[in-house]
Design a protein around this motif. Sequence first.
Motif, mmCIF file in Angstrom:
data_model
loop_
_atom_site.group_PDB
_atom_site.id
_atom_site.type_symbol
_atom_site.label_atom_id
_atom_site.label_comp_id
_atom_site.label_asym_id
_atom_site.label_seq_id
_atom_site.Cartn_x
_atom_site.Cartn_y
_atom_site.Cartn_z
ATOM 1 N N LEU A 3 26.528 -14.935 4.101
ATOM 2 C CA LEU A 3 26.391 -13.648 3.415
ATOM 3 C C LEU A 3 27.247 -12.639 4.147
ATOM 4 C CD1 LEU A 3 22.537 -13.565 2.921
ATOM 5 C CD2 LEU A 3 24.256 -14.212 1.252
ATOM 6 N N ARG A 4 27.959 -11.850 3.387
ATOM 7 C CA ARG A 4 28.763 -10.779 3.965
ATOM 8 C C ARG A 4 28.433 -9.510 3.202
ATOM 9 N NH1 ARG A 4 32.495 -15.182 3.688
ATOM 10 N NH2 ARG A 4 32.963 -15.888 5.783
ATOM 11 N N TYR A 5 28.152 -8.473 3.920
ATOM 12 C CA TYR A 5 27.841 -7.183 3.321
ATOM 13 C C TYR A 5 28.981 -6.225 3.606
ATOM 14 C CZ TYR A 5 23.125 -8.975 2.795
ATOM 15 O OH TYR A 5 22.053 -9.718 2.435
ATOM 16 N N CYS A 6 29.282 -5.377 2.643
ATOM 17 C CA CYS A 6 30.343 -4.401 2.847
ATOM 18 C C CYS A 6 29.967 -3.111 2.132
ATOM 19 C CB CYS A 6 31.682 -4.926 2.341
ATOM 20 S SG CYS A 6 31.687 -5.338 0.596
ATOM 21 N N GLY A 7 30.608 -2.049 2.514
ATOM 22 C CA GLY A 7 30.343 -0.756 1.904
ATOM 23 C C GLY A 7 31.024 -0.616 0.556
ATOM 24 N N ASP A 8 30.716 0.443 -0.161
ATOM 25 C CA ASP A 8 31.260 0.634 -1.496
ATOM 26 C C ASP A 8 32.702 1.153 -1.487
ATOM 27 O OD1 ASP A 8 30.683 3.141 -0.584
ATOM 28 O OD2 ASP A 8 29.425 3.711 -2.270
ATOM 29 N N GLN A 9 33.267 1.391 -0.318
ATOM 30 C CA GLN A 9 34.657 1.826 -0.210
ATOM 31 C C GLN A 9 35.621 0.661 -0.004
ATOM 32 O OE1 GLN A 9 35.481 5.024 -0.662
ATOM 33 N NE2 GLN A 9 33.315 5.469 -0.993
ATOM 34 N N VAL A 10 35.106 -0.557 0.147
ATOM 35 C CA VAL A 10 35.934 -1.725 0.445
ATOM 36 C C VAL A 10 36.751 -2.121 -0.777
ATOM 37 C CG1 VAL A 10 35.845 -4.169 1.062
ATOM 38 C CG2 VAL A 10 34.365 -2.548 2.209
ATOM 39 N N ARG A 11 37.988 -2.513 -0.548
ATOM 40 C CA ARG A 11 38.899 -2.944 -1.617
ATOM 41 C C ARG A 11 39.312 -4.395 -1.378
ATOM 42 N NH1 ARG A 11 38.767 1.093 -5.446
ATOM 43 N NH2 ARG A 11 38.538 3.033 -4.318
ATOM 44 N N TYR A 12 39.634 -5.085 -2.456
ATOM 45 C CA TYR A 12 40.078 -6.470 -2.382
ATOM 46 C C TYR A 12 41.532 -6.531 -1.938
ATOM 47 C CZ TYR A 12 41.257 -11.186 -3.814
ATOM 48 O OH TYR A 12 41.681 -12.485 -3.821
ATOM 49 N N PHE A 13 41.855 -7.500 -1.084
ATOM 50 C CA PHE A 13 43.222 -7.745 -0.655
ATOM 51 C C PHE A 13 43.396 -9.236 -0.460
ATOM 52 C CE2 PHE A 13 46.374 -8.335 2.747
ATOM 53 C CZ PHE A 13 47.485 -7.851 2.079
ATOM 54 N N ASP A 14 44.321 -9.847 -1.199
ATOM 55 C CA ASP A 14 44.585 -11.279 -1.091
ATOM 56 C C ASP A 14 45.605 -11.506 0.014
ATOM 57 O OD1 ASP A 14 44.565 -13.964 -1.580
ATOM 58 O OD2 ASP A 14 45.835 -13.852 -3.358
ATOM 59 N N ARG A 15 45.104 -11.947 1.159
ATOM 60 C CA ARG A 15 45.959 -12.162 2.317
ATOM 61 C C ARG A 15 46.760 -13.450 2.153
ATOM 62 N NH1 ARG A 15 42.130 -11.822 7.232
ATOM 63 N NH2 ARG A 15 41.665 -13.753 6.230
ATOM 64 N N PRO A 16 48.071 -13.406 2.336
ATOM 65 C CA PRO A 16 48.862 -14.629 2.276
ATOM 66 C C PRO A 16 48.396 -15.620 3.342
ATOM 67 C CG PRO A 16 50.294 -12.697 2.277
ATOM 68 C CD PRO A 16 48.897 -12.226 2.570
ATOM 69 N N GLY A 17 48.185 -16.854 2.937
ATOM 70 C CA GLY A 17 47.757 -17.894 3.863
ATOM 71 C C GLY A 17 46.260 -17.986 4.075
ATOM 72 N N ALA A 18 45.476 -17.111 3.433
ATOM 73 C CA ALA A 18 44.016 -17.152 3.587
ATOM 74 C C ALA A 18 43.451 -18.389 2.884
ATOM 75 C CB ALA A 18 43.384 -15.893 3.010
ATOM 76 N N ILE A 19 42.353 -18.899 3.395
ATOM 77 C CA ILE A 19 41.690 -20.055 2.794
ATOM 78 C C ILE A 19 41.076 -19.626 1.464
ATOM 79 C CG2 ILE A 19 39.800 -21.707 3.069
ATOM 80 C CD1 ILE A 19 40.230 -21.399 6.111
ATOM 81 N N PRO A 20 41.337 -20.376 0.381
ATOM 82 C CA PRO A 20 40.768 -20.006 -0.917
ATOM 83 C C PRO A 20 39.239 -20.055 -0.891
ATOM 84 C CG PRO A 20 42.434 -21.722 -1.154
ATOM 85 C CD PRO A 20 42.181 -21.549 0.306
ATOM 86 N N GLN A 21 38.608 -19.142 -1.598
ATOM 87 C CA GLN A 21 37.155 -19.101 -1.687
ATOM 88 C C GLN A 21 36.715 -19.989 -2.845
ATOM 89 O OE1 GLN A 21 36.071 -15.016 -2.099
ATOM 90 N NE2 GLN A 21 36.503 -14.548 0.026
ATOM 91 N N VAL A 22 36.100 -21.110 -2.536
ATOM 92 C CA VAL A 22 35.653 -22.062 -3.544
ATOM 93 C C VAL A 22 34.529 -21.449 -4.375
ATOM 94 C CG1 VAL A 22 34.650 -24.333 -3.917
ATOM 95 C CG2 VAL A 22 36.300 -23.990 -2.075
ATOM 96 N N GLY A 23 34.631 -21.552 -5.685
ATOM 97 C CA GLY A 23 33.584 -21.075 -6.571
ATOM 98 C C GLY A 23 33.645 -19.601 -6.904
ATOM 99 N N VAL A 24 34.604 -18.877 -6.370
ATOM 100 C CA VAL A 24 34.730 -17.454 -6.662
ATOM 101 C C VAL A 24 35.680 -17.304 -7.848
ATOM 102 C CG1 VAL A 24 35.464 -15.213 -5.783
ATOM 103 C CG2 VAL A 24 34.278 -16.808 -4.294
#
Length: 60
Positions: A3-24
């Motif tokens: 589980l990861r919690y974040c604030g409502d100001q967080v934005r999505y960023f697809d980092r090059p080379g990041a491990i894909p999130q299965v099921g997302v």
Amino acid sequence: MSLRYCGDQVRYFDRPGAIPQVGVTHGLKDGDRLLAADYPVVWPKPWPGLRLAGLYGDGS
């Protein structure tokens, strides 16, 4: 499971080379807010005039 919690100001960023999130299945683009079904709001910010007793019964 993790589980990861974040604030409502967080934005999505697809980092090059990041491990894909299965099921997302979000389909977010860089800079989008995390408001997709894969990132549910678990503790919303209260709005003006919020009364918890009215939401959960006032005990009467």
